[in-house]
Design an enzyme around this catalytic site. Structure first.
Site, PDB file in Angstrom:
ATOM      1  N   SER A 262       0.797  -1.221   0.093  1.00  0.00           N
ATOM      2  CA  SER A 262       0.148   0.053  -0.046  1.00  0.00           C
ATOM      3  C   SER A 262       0.818   1.249   0.252  1.00  0.00           C
ATOM      4  O   SER A 262       0.086   2.421  -0.144  1.00  0.00           O
ATOM      5  CB  SER A 262      -0.700  -0.051   1.099  1.00  0.00           C
ATOM      6  OG  SER A 262      -0.273  -0.055   2.402  1.00  0.00           O
ATOM      7  N   TYR A 263       2.052   1.127  -0.235  1.00  0.00           N
ATOM      8  CA  TYR A 263       2.897   2.330   0.129  1.00  0.00           C
ATOM      9  C   TYR A 263       3.158   3.001  -1.173  1.00  0.00           C
ATOM     10  O   TYR A 263       3.520   2.286  -2.210  1.00  0.00           O
ATOM     11  CB  TYR A 263       4.501   1.977   0.637  1.00  0.00           C
ATOM     12  CG  TYR A 263       4.678   1.653   2.059  1.00  0.00           C
ATOM     13  CD1 TYR A 263       3.497   1.913   2.885  1.00  0.00           C
ATOM     14  CD2 TYR A 263       5.636   1.498   2.533  1.00  0.00           C
ATOM     15  CE1 TYR A 263       3.702   1.669   4.098  1.00  0.00           C
ATOM     16  CE2 TYR A 263       5.822   0.912   4.081  1.00  0.00           C
ATOM     17  CZ  TYR A 263       4.697   1.259   4.834  1.00  0.00           C
ATOM     18  OH  TYR A 263       4.927   1.013   6.076  1.00  0.00           O
ATOM     19  N   GLY A 264       2.619   4.125  -1.354  1.00  0.00           N
ATOM     20  CA  GLY A 264       2.511   4.854  -2.581  1.00  0.00           C
ATOM     21  C   GLY A 264       1.294   5.432  -2.891  1.00  0.00           C
ATOM     22  O   GLY A 264       0.131   4.559  -2.389  1.00  0.00           O
TER      23      GLY A 264
END
Length: 364
Positions: free
Chosen positions: A92-94
């Site tokens: 989920s990073y971004g």
């Protein structure tokens, strides 16, 4: 001369070789100590501190721009050249169209580093899979793992972690996600499994559930710092020690509040400013103590705060998005706070009326 100590780690330590930095930044002055040992994390051997990559792709909170990628790659190379081999990320990073960007960048940096160096160093990627409401079956969670492998273009993930527990609002989904961790481990998609944002009760439950299926729980990632060392965190640490689970400390610098770079009149840009405005006015005892020890040690406040986490037996993963930050963080290694200094910091933290806000997904 004061005796320098930290919490004794009962697990074996494995020596690793030092390396000389290989990038052309003549102006950098490196800390005198580099990570000379690795700690056990399940079947893996990792550096005593890892680096977090939450900022890699996050425009909303950390102001990421794709123009930063070159320095991010140099930062990654610098970390590897100096013994850091643990990198934490998440699917989920971004933000927005950059969703998954952190994993993509890590995969690219690994490939290019190995091509340049002609070596296959042990690099441990610990990625977290989000408990999105549409991930309802073990198969869907396994597919999330495969998607991360595709983004990074690697054959196996070091540690596959459940990003948060759904026990508080979707207990049936929780069991499906646990079965998904079992399946990705059995299929060899991950070397080990871990959890993030699990409280003491849920941590015990998932440990026993996985153990019954022959899957060891390798790690538990918790918000842990001098700003976040409450009863819950200490109970989690005790459980981890008793069960052989390695505790990973995320946000060891309290999103930057423990660096000494900010004050009520000098707040960071973006959403962090609202949080800092609430907490910083009550941190004078702690910040003063950090500064005092940093001056005596000829260290920075950040290095003292990270070293405290290491001395408490955790593996901290401070975020990095620049060579300067990585260099400073590396200065937290190779030395230990004394028993008196640990007590001084903890007393000061208890005197400070403000605490870090806990993750909304943190369970009991």
């Amino acid at each position: 001369m004061a005796l320098s100590v930290c919490s004794v780690d009962p697990w074996n330590l494995t020596p690793i070789a030092l390396a000389t930095p290989s990038f052309p930044f003549k102006s950098l002055k490196f800390p005198p100590f580099w990570p000379t040992q690795k700690v056990k994390m399940g079947p893996l051997s990792v550096s005593p501190m890892g680096f977090g990559t939450w900022a890699w792709g996050n425009q909303f909170l950390w102001g990421y721009q794709e123009s930063m990628d070159n320095e991010l790659q140099q930062t990654f190379n610098m970390a590897l050249d100096n013994g850091i081999n643990l990198f934490d990320t998440a699917d989920s990073y971004g933000t927005g169209r950059l969703n998954g960007q952190s994993e993509k960048l890590l995969g690219r940096f690994i490939r290019e580093f190995q091509e340049q160096k002609g070596s296959q160093r042990e690099i441990v990627i610990a990625t977290k899979f989000a408990a999105y409401p549409w991930r309802l079956t073990p198969g869907q969670f396994v597919n999330a793992c495969r998607a991360s492998l595709d983004r990074m273009q690697i054959e196996q993930i070091g540690i596959g972690q459940l990003h948060w527990s759904t026990a508080n609002y979707a207990p049936l989904q929780e069991l499906a996600l646990w079965d998904g961790l079992v399946a990705m481990y059995e299929k060899g998609l991950v070397k080990a499994v871990g959890v993030s944002n699990y409280g003491p009760k849920q941590l015990l439950k998932i440990h026993d559930y996985l153990k019954d299926r022959g899957v060891p729980l390798c790690s538990a990632q918790v918000q842990f710092s001098l700003l976040s060392m409450g009863k819950n965190q200490l109970e989690i640490k005790s459980i981890c020690d008793s069960l052989g689970i390695r505790m990973i400390a995320y946000s060891p610098l309290g999103l930057g509040m423990l660096t000494g770079k900010y004050s009520p009149s000098n707040l960071p840009s973006g959403p962090r400013a609202l949080l800092f405005k609430q907490i910083l006015p009550g941190l004078n005892p702690l910040l003063s103590s950090l500064k005092d020890i940093a001056n005596k040690r000829r260290k920075t406040m950040s290095q003292v705060a990270i070293n405290w986490c290491i001395c408490k037996g955790t593996v901290p993963i401070p975020g990095v998005k620049s060579i300067k930050q990585a260099e400073e963080n590396l200065g937290a290694l190779g030395w230990r706070l004394s028993a008196d200094e640990l007590l001084q910091l903890e007393d000061a933290a208890n005197e400070s009326p403000r605490r870090m806000i806990q993750n909304i997904f943190q369970t009991r």
